[in-house]
Motif scaffolding. Structure first.
Motif, PDB file in Angstrom:
ATOM      1  N   ARG A  15       0.845  -1.196   0.000  1.00 27.35           N
ATOM      2  CA  ARG A  15       0.000   0.000   0.000  1.00 27.35           C
ATOM      3  C   ARG A  15       0.884   1.252   0.000  1.00 27.35           C
ATOM      4  N   PRO A  16       0.558   2.258  -0.827  1.00 27.27           N
ATOM      5  CA  PRO A  16       1.427   3.434  -0.937  1.00 27.27           C
ATOM      6  C   PRO A  16       1.706   4.148   0.382  1.00 27.27           C
ATOM      7  N   ARG A  17       0.672   4.359   1.205  1.00 27.68           N
ATOM      8  CA  ARG A  17       0.906   5.078   2.467  1.00 27.68           C
ATOM      9  C   ARG A  17       1.813   4.282   3.393  1.00 27.68           C
ATOM     10  N   GLU A  18       1.520   2.990   3.496  1.00 31.50           N
ATOM     11  CA  GLU A  18       2.325   2.143   4.372  1.00 31.50           C
ATOM     12  C   GLU A  18       3.758   2.030   3.843  1.00 31.50           C
ATOM     13  N   ALA A  25       9.683   8.396   1.009  1.00 32.76           N
ATOM     14  CA  ALA A  25       9.086   8.844  -0.252  1.00 32.76           C
ATOM     15  C   ALA A  25       9.873   8.376  -1.468  1.00 32.76           C
ATOM     16  N   GLY A  26      11.197   8.277  -1.328  1.00 34.44           N
ATOM     17  CA  GLY A  26      12.031   7.914  -2.466  1.00 34.44           C
ATOM     18  C   GLY A  26      11.785   6.522  -2.997  1.00 34.44           C
ATOM     19  N   ALA A  27      11.161   5.675  -2.208  1.00 33.82           N
ATOM     20  CA  ALA A  27      10.913   4.294  -2.634  1.00 33.82           C
ATOM     21  C   ALA A  27       9.639   4.168  -3.467  1.00 33.82           C
ATOM     22  N   LEU A  28       8.843   5.227  -3.524  1.00 38.26           N
ATOM     23  CA  LEU A  28       7.570   5.176  -4.230  1.00 38.26           C
ATOM     24  C   LEU A  28       7.705   5.687  -5.656  1.00 38.26           C
ATOM     25  N   SER A  29       6.932   5.107  -6.550  1.00 36.35           N
ATOM     26  CA  SER A  29       6.876   5.588  -7.926  1.00 36.35           C
ATOM     27  C   SER A  29       6.051   6.872  -7.980  1.00 36.35           C
ATOM     28  N   LYS A  30       6.110   7.550  -9.114  1.00 36.69           N
ATOM     29  CA  LYS A  30       5.302   8.760  -9.281  1.00 36.69           C
ATOM     30  C   LYS A  30       3.816   8.437  -9.155  1.00 36.69           C
ATOM     31  N   ALA A  31       3.401   7.323  -9.725  1.00 33.60           N
ATOM     32  CA  ALA A  31       1.991   6.935  -9.654  1.00 33.60           C
ATOM     33  C   ALA A  31       1.566   6.669  -8.213  1.00 33.60           C
TER      34      ALA A  31
END
Length: 229
Positions: A15-18, A25-31
């Motif tokens: 899940r993006p928030r988790e 934040a750096g581990a998340l994609s733009k989407a």
């Protein structure tokens, strides 16, 4: 029946928030980052998949996403007014962050410096704007002042006003900047005339005209670099 899971049905580590909380934040994609902002997708499409689809239409470019109008985003199923405004507000914040970083520059000594300062202000403009950068003798920025909006011509840009601004701000160096929304960096006859008029006025006032830079989204034209000053 092959229904997609909503984000709440994903494994917690996906899940993006988790994922943000766990890895940063750096581990998340733009989407994934955009999915956090819009919060939800549709019964058939998760927020991440929805943002992947929109980004795909933008060539995976946040810059292109920021250029989309409100109505363009509203045409996507799953994007209402609140989500569209949130996406565009985030893009605007990113642009303003760029501007703040650019304003921290100590010196403006080249066309590349001028472009780095002004591109964030001009990249999404649909009409031409003309600006003057006022610098001190050490080429440090005193002030950036907008001169006109809607076009650059001898009637739109008042050379006397430029000289007045230079005197009032104790500027000994100045640079002209304007944008071409068409993304064509070739200067017009009006551009050439204005450049020569400002150059002559600067010579009389003993002010150094550093450059006249035409900004497009990704490129620039420098009168100085082209040997036309």
């Amino acid at each position: 029946m092959n229904e997609k899971l909503s984000i709440n049905q994903w494994a917690e580590e996906d899940r993006p928030r988790e994922k943000f909380m766990r890895l940063g934040a750096g581990a998340l994609s733009k989407a994934e980052l955009l999915a956090i902002l819009i919060g939800s997708g549709t019964p058939k499409e998760s927020a991440v998949d929805l943002m992947k689809r929109i980004l795909n239409d933008c060539g995976d470019s946040l810059n292109a996403l920021g250029k989309k109008g409100l109505q363009e985003l509203l045409n996507y199923n799953g994007i209402g007014e609140a989500k569209a405004v949130t996406i565009l507000a985030a893009c605007e914040l990113g642009k303003r962050r760029q501007e703040e970083k650019a304003l921290e520059r100590e010196q403006i000594t080249s066309a590349n410096d001028i472009y780095a300062l002004m591109h964030p202000k001009m990249q999404d403009l649909g009409t031409e704007q003309a600006w003057v950068l006022l610098l001190n003798q050490n080429f440090k920025l005193i002030k950036a002042e907008q001169l006109s909006s809607g076009g650059i011509s001898e009637t739109a840009v008042d050379v006397r006003q430029i000289m007045k601004l230079a005197v009032l701000n104790n500027a000994t160096v100045l640079a002209l900047v304007h944008n071409h929304p068409s993304n064509n960096i070739t200067p017009s006859q009006d551009d050439d005339r204005i450049t020569q008029r400002v150059k002559k006025a600067c010579e009389i006032m003993r002010i150094h005209l550093l450059d006249h830079v035409i900004v497009t989204d990704g490129r620039y034209y420098s009168y100085h670099d082209q040997g036309k000053l």
